[in-house]
Design an enzyme around this catalytic site. Sequence first.
Site, PDB file in Angstrom:
ATOM      1  N   HIS A  58      36.419  48.877  41.441  1.00  0.00           N
ATOM      2  CA  HIS A  58      37.497  49.803  41.067  1.00  0.00           C
ATOM      3  C   HIS A  58      38.673  49.663  42.030  1.00  0.00           C
ATOM      4  O   HIS A  58      39.839  49.632  41.614  1.00  0.00           O
ATOM      5  CB  HIS A  58      36.995  51.244  41.097  1.00  0.00           C
ATOM      6  CG  HIS A  58      36.339  51.696  39.822  1.00  0.00           C
ATOM      7  ND1 HIS A  58      36.906  51.504  38.582  1.00  0.00           N
ATOM      8  CD2 HIS A  58      35.160  52.355  39.602  1.00  0.00           C
ATOM      9  CE1 HIS A  58      36.115  52.017  37.651  1.00  0.00           C
ATOM     10  NE2 HIS A  58      35.051  52.528  38.242  1.00  0.00           N
TER      11      HIS A  58
ATOM     12  N   HIS B  11      30.227  48.328  42.209  1.00  0.00           N
ATOM     13  CA  HIS B  11      31.019  48.891  41.109  1.00  0.00           C
ATOM     14  C   HIS B  11      32.232  49.639  41.656  1.00  0.00           C
ATOM     15  O   HIS B  11      33.354  49.480  41.149  1.00  0.00           O
ATOM     16  CB  HIS B  11      30.132  49.830  40.296  1.00  0.00           C
ATOM     17  CG  HIS B  11      30.858  50.595  39.231  1.00  0.00           C
ATOM     18  ND1 HIS B  11      30.906  50.190  37.912  1.00  0.00           N
ATOM     19  CD2 HIS B  11      31.569  51.758  39.283  1.00  0.00           C
ATOM     20  CE1 HIS B  11      31.603  51.069  37.205  1.00  0.00           C
ATOM     21  NE2 HIS B  11      32.020  52.024  38.020  1.00  0.00           N
ATOM     22  N   GLU B  12      32.029  50.441  42.696  1.00  0.00           N
ATOM     23  CA  GLU B  12      33.132  51.213  43.266  1.00  0.00           C
ATOM     24  C   GLU B  12      34.134  50.305  43.992  1.00  0.00           C
ATOM     25  O   GLU B  12      35.346  50.536  43.918  1.00  0.00           O
ATOM     26  CB  GLU B  12      32.589  52.278  44.228  1.00  0.00           C
ATOM     27  CG  GLU B  12      31.639  53.281  43.600  1.00  0.00           C
ATOM     28  CD  GLU B  12      32.223  53.989  42.384  1.00  0.00           C
ATOM     29  OE1 GLU B  12      33.464  54.093  42.283  1.00  0.00           O
ATOM     30  OE2 GLU B  12      31.439  54.422  41.527  1.00  0.00           O
TER      31      GLU B  12
END
Length: 288
Positions: free
Chosen positions: A149, A145-146
């Site tokens: 980003h 998820h990071e």
Amino acid sequence: MKRIFLFILTNILVVLTISFLVQVLGVGRYLTAQGIDYGSLATLCLIWGMTGSLISLALSRVMAKFSMGVRVLDRTSSEAVWLVQMIDELSRKAGLPVCPEVGVYDSPEVNAFATGPSKRRALVAFSTGLLHSMNKNEVEGVAAHEIAHIANGDMVTMTLLQGVINAFVMFLARIIGFAIAQNSRDNEGRQTSSYLVVMLLEMALGILGMMVVCAFSRHREFRADRGGAKYAGKADMIAALERLANNRRQYDNAPAMAAFKISGGPGKLFSTHPPLESRIAALRAAPI
């Protein structure tokens, strides 16, 4: 004290930089005998709106390390080597030009965040609470998820959006304030009225602008979840979100970093994160 010192230092740097730019460009005085010089006002507002955001972005990785006490993992040591290798693999899948720095910060909160001014100068940090409470598959979902980003350029996009919103707030507040102040009967009352109205309008328009920024932030969380599912697998991404949902109590000792973390407060109008239940449901329904 570290966070206070860094906050003051950053603001001094912003003010000095903006003051220098305003003097060089000669746009400090936008009121003329004929009224508002809209070109000068727009330039002034854009400088004030964007400069602070861009400086914060440029210093974001350093500020995060300093304020959160992030310990960057040495890639040559055996400490959490599995975590570094995991980030390396996810970075390759995401097509990042270089692998981000990997860090750990001491906190019982179950969270992680990504920050940095560019894809080449990014940082992914995990709380000790998250590493102790999640298994490796769940950590991989959070890490993916990071990484999403960073791959999506969310830090830069958020900075540009915030800068544009700041500029519009300043621009509209001064135009409306000037128009209202023209109804004052004397020059002294007109000047006092203008300052007061501009201040109140900036507060009101700033709240509306915050709603726009938060709405975009919630949107980017859904997009990062889909990216995380693509890089780590849908099952691991959903498992990570479900684990976060089971850890409702967050121990957030740095509210300024909340928007950059994988989990935030409940999804409301001024929240940077949607409800975890909504994110899980959207991910289950997404064709990945």
